[in-house]
Motif scaffolding. Structure first.
Motif, PDB file in Angstrom:
ATOM      1  N   ARG A  67       4.276  10.380 -12.153  1.00 43.95           N
ATOM      2  CA  ARG A  67       3.566   9.994 -10.939  1.00 43.95           C
ATOM      3  C   ARG A  67       4.046   8.630 -10.437  1.00 43.95           C
ATOM      4  O   ARG A  67       4.169   8.415  -9.226  1.00 43.95           O
ATOM      5  CB  ARG A  67       2.050   9.969 -11.180  1.00 43.95           C
ATOM      6  N   ILE A  68       4.298   7.732 -11.344  1.00 41.37           N
ATOM      7  CA  ILE A  68       4.827   6.423 -10.947  1.00 41.37           C
ATOM      8  C   ILE A  68       6.169   6.594 -10.244  1.00 41.37           C
ATOM      9  O   ILE A  68       6.447   5.953  -9.226  1.00 41.37           O
ATOM     10  CB  ILE A  68       4.961   5.503 -12.185  1.00 41.37           C
ATOM     11  N   GLU A  69       7.007   7.483 -10.767  1.00 43.17           N
ATOM     12  CA  GLU A  69       8.305   7.739 -10.143  1.00 43.17           C
ATOM     13  C   GLU A  69       8.134   8.312  -8.738  1.00 43.17           C
ATOM     14  O   GLU A  69       8.882   7.966  -7.819  1.00 43.17           O
ATOM     15  CB  GLU A  69       9.113   8.709 -11.010  1.00 43.17           C
ATOM     16  N   ASP A  73       8.438   2.675  -5.091  1.00 41.23           N
ATOM     17  CA  ASP A  73       9.821   2.499  -4.666  1.00 41.23           C
ATOM     18  C   ASP A  73      10.736   2.474  -5.886  1.00 41.23           C
ATOM     19  O   ASP A  73      10.350   1.995  -6.961  1.00 41.23           O
ATOM     20  CB  ASP A  73       9.978   1.194  -3.885  1.00 41.23           C
ATOM     21  N   LYS A  74      11.948   2.956  -5.727  1.00 36.80           N
ATOM     22  CA  LYS A  74      12.892   3.083  -6.830  1.00 36.80           C
ATOM     23  C   LYS A  74      13.125   1.741  -7.524  1.00 36.80           C
ATOM     24  O   LYS A  74      13.385   0.729  -6.876  1.00 36.80           O
ATOM     25  CB  LYS A  74      14.223   3.647  -6.326  1.00 36.80           C
ATOM     26  N   ASP A  75      12.999   1.768  -8.846  1.00 34.14           N
ATOM     27  CA  ASP A  75      13.251   0.604  -9.707  1.00 34.14           C
ATOM     28  C   ASP A  75      12.331  -0.575  -9.422  1.00 34.14           C
ATOM     29  O   ASP A  75      12.619  -1.712  -9.825  1.00 34.14           O
ATOM     30  CB  ASP A  75      14.709   0.135  -9.583  1.00 34.14           C
ATOM     31  N   SER A  76      11.197  -0.334  -8.772  1.00 32.33           N
ATOM     32  CA  SER A  76      10.297  -1.446  -8.453  1.00 32.33           C
ATOM     33  C   SER A  76       9.199  -1.636  -9.495  1.00 32.33           C
ATOM     34  O   SER A  76       8.542  -2.675  -9.533  1.00 32.33           O
ATOM     35  CB  SER A  76       9.649  -1.228  -7.083  1.00 32.33           C
ATOM     36  N   PHE A  77       8.994  -0.636 -10.359  1.00 33.22           N
ATOM     37  CA  PHE A  77       7.876  -0.694 -11.305  1.00 33.22           C
ATOM     38  C   PHE A  77       8.210  -1.594 -12.485  1.00 33.22           C
ATOM     39  O   PHE A  77       9.247  -1.460 -13.125  1.00 33.22           O
ATOM     40  CB  PHE A  77       7.522   0.699 -11.818  1.00 33.22           C
ATOM     41  N   GLY A 120       6.451   1.609  -0.465  1.00 32.67           N
ATOM     42  CA  GLY A 120       6.829   1.346   0.920  1.00 32.67           C
ATOM     43  C   GLY A 120       7.007  -0.132   1.178  1.00 32.67           C
ATOM     44  O   GLY A 120       6.613  -0.646   2.227  1.00 32.67           O
ATOM     45  N   ASP A 121       7.581  -0.833   0.184  1.00 36.24           N
ATOM     46  CA  ASP A 121       7.836  -2.281   0.247  1.00 36.24           C
ATOM     47  C   ASP A 121       6.567  -3.125   0.209  1.00 36.24           C
ATOM     48  O   ASP A 121       6.633  -4.346   0.412  1.00 36.24           O
ATOM     49  CB  ASP A 121       8.651  -2.655   1.498  1.00 36.24           C
ATOM     50  N   GLU A 122       5.421  -2.501  -0.048  1.00 36.56           N
ATOM     51  CA  GLU A 122       4.165  -3.241  -0.183  1.00 36.56           C
ATOM     52  C   GLU A 122       3.875  -3.469  -1.661  1.00 36.56           C
ATOM     53  O   GLU A 122       3.726  -2.524  -2.432  1.00 36.56           O
ATOM     54  CB  GLU A 122       3.014  -2.472   0.468  1.00 36.56           C
ATOM     55  N   ARG A 123       3.803  -4.726  -2.071  1.00 36.68           N
ATOM     56  CA  ARG A 123       3.597  -5.068  -3.476  1.00 36.68           C
ATOM     57  C   ARG A 123       2.155  -4.791  -3.879  1.00 36.68           C
ATOM     58  O   ARG A 123       1.217  -5.083  -3.134  1.00 36.68           O
ATOM     59  CB  ARG A 123       3.925  -6.554  -3.676  1.00 36.68           C
ATOM     60  N   CYS A 124       1.983  -4.238  -5.075  1.00 32.68           N
ATOM     61  CA  CYS A 124       0.639  -3.938  -5.567  1.00 32.68           C
ATOM     62  C   CYS A 124       0.638  -3.898  -7.091  1.00 32.68           C
ATOM     63  O   CYS A 124       1.679  -3.782  -7.740  1.00 32.68           O
ATOM     64  CB  CYS A 124       0.147  -2.599  -5.022  1.00 32.68           C
ATOM     65  N   ALA A 125      -0.567  -4.023  -7.655  1.00 31.44           N
ATOM     66  CA  ALA A 125      -0.768  -3.689  -9.066  1.00 31.44           C
ATOM     67  C   ALA A 125      -1.144  -2.209  -9.111  1.00 31.44           C
ATOM     68  O   ALA A 125      -1.731  -1.680  -8.169  1.00 31.44           O
ATOM     69  CB  ALA A 125      -1.871  -4.543  -9.662  1.00 31.44           C
ATOM     70  N   ILE A 126      -0.781  -1.551 -10.200  1.00 32.09           N
ATOM     71  CA  ILE A 126      -1.012  -0.105 -10.272  1.00 32.09           C
ATOM     72  C   ILE A 126      -1.371   0.307 -11.697  1.00 32.09           C
ATOM     73  O   ILE A 126      -0.843  -0.242 -12.668  1.00 32.09           O
ATOM     74  CB  ILE A 126       0.241   0.664  -9.779  1.00 32.09           C
TER      75      ILE A 126
END
Length: 284
Positions: A67-69, A73-77, A120-126
């Protein structure tokens, strides 16, 4: 090499449509997964291409990292709190052994994966719960990790995107697991009081103590089509109220109709919708 073909008796080449053993190996039939909704058997590769959604729209359960994938965004996690794992606080019979087994099978230390990412280029905690680790049940470690996600997000003024899937509190940890309801709820409230945004994505199933705490505290609550969402099981409710329950009881569609959800979003559109909502609630 596809080893399954070794054990299949090849057809005689003189028969109509017959194949040689070599052709059997080359054209090995791919494994499929049967849809519990429509009965269609989808090739595994096709399910991967379509985000593990059947042609009828049924959403198969997926792991936290899948689900994270799909969402981020690619390689952002970037993972956080990965070393936190459950112990056996009340020495419940067989629990320690079960934990070790499920850790090996799921290749995870706990039933939730947490971190930072961009959508979508929006930074967040998840945080994303994992149905393949004791059905995403909430013990002390799950509660601690989710609490820390909200504390981390509060400290860095980040929105939180949470994806729930859970059978509820983990009975093998007794009252300690139930305490996580208050603990996580408090963390969500402090994050909210600091002016931060929380989006909850509820997937099948989201039940028990998770529903009664952080799952339903989102500023915006979205769900996957057909997801079971509720506290007690349908049979328990029916036996308690002694009434016939309505069709689709505890399904996302009925909850939306009665105002418990804000929107139902197909899996293929979730990344786009979440990105838009993060942009709309950006502090910038």
């Amino acid at each position: 090499m596809a080893f399954g073909a070794i054990f299949r008796k090849p057809k005689n080449e003189l028969e109509k449509g017959g194949r040689s053993p070599e052709e059997d190996v080359e054209n090995e039939v791919e494994m499929t997964e049967k849809c519990p909704s429509c009965g269609w058997e989808s090739p595994i590769s096709e399910l991967w291409k379509h985000l593990h959604v059947c042609r009828c729209g049924h959403c198969f359960r997926i792991s936290a990292r899948q689900r994270i994938e799909y969402l981020t965004d690619k390689d952002s996690f970037s993972e956080l709190f990965s070393g936190i794992e459950s112990k056996d606080p009340i020495e419940f019979p067989g629990y320690a052994e079960k934990l070790e087994q499920v850790k090996r099978n799921s290749r995870e230390l706990e039933a939730v994966v947490c971190g930072e990412a961009t959508i979508g280029d929006e930074r967040c905690a998840i945080y994303v719960m994992n149905p393949y680790f004791m059905m995403g049940s909430m013990g002390a470690a799950v509660g601690e990790k989710i609490t820390r996600v909200f504390e981390h997000a509060q400290e860095h003024s980040l929105p939180v995107v949470g994806c729930t899937v859970s059978g509820g509190a983990r009975m093998q940890e007794g009252i300690i697991s139930l305490m996580q309801m208050a603990k996580t709820s408090g963390a969500v409230k402090r994050h909210s009081d600091a002016g931060n945004f929380y989006l909850a994505l509820l997937t099948d199933p989201t039940t028990g103590g998770v529903t009664a705490s952080f799952a339903m505290q989102g500023d915006i609550i979205i769900a996957e089509p057909g997801a079971i969402i509720g506290f007690a099981g349908a049979r328990v409710v029916e036996q308690t109220v002694r009434k016939k329950l309505p069709q689709g009881f505890q399904k996302a569609e009925l909850l939306l109709e009665h105002g418990f959800l804000d929107i139902i979003v197909p899996r293929i559109k979730q990344r786009s919708v979440i990105s838009t909502l993060l942009k709309m609630h950006s502090k910038g």
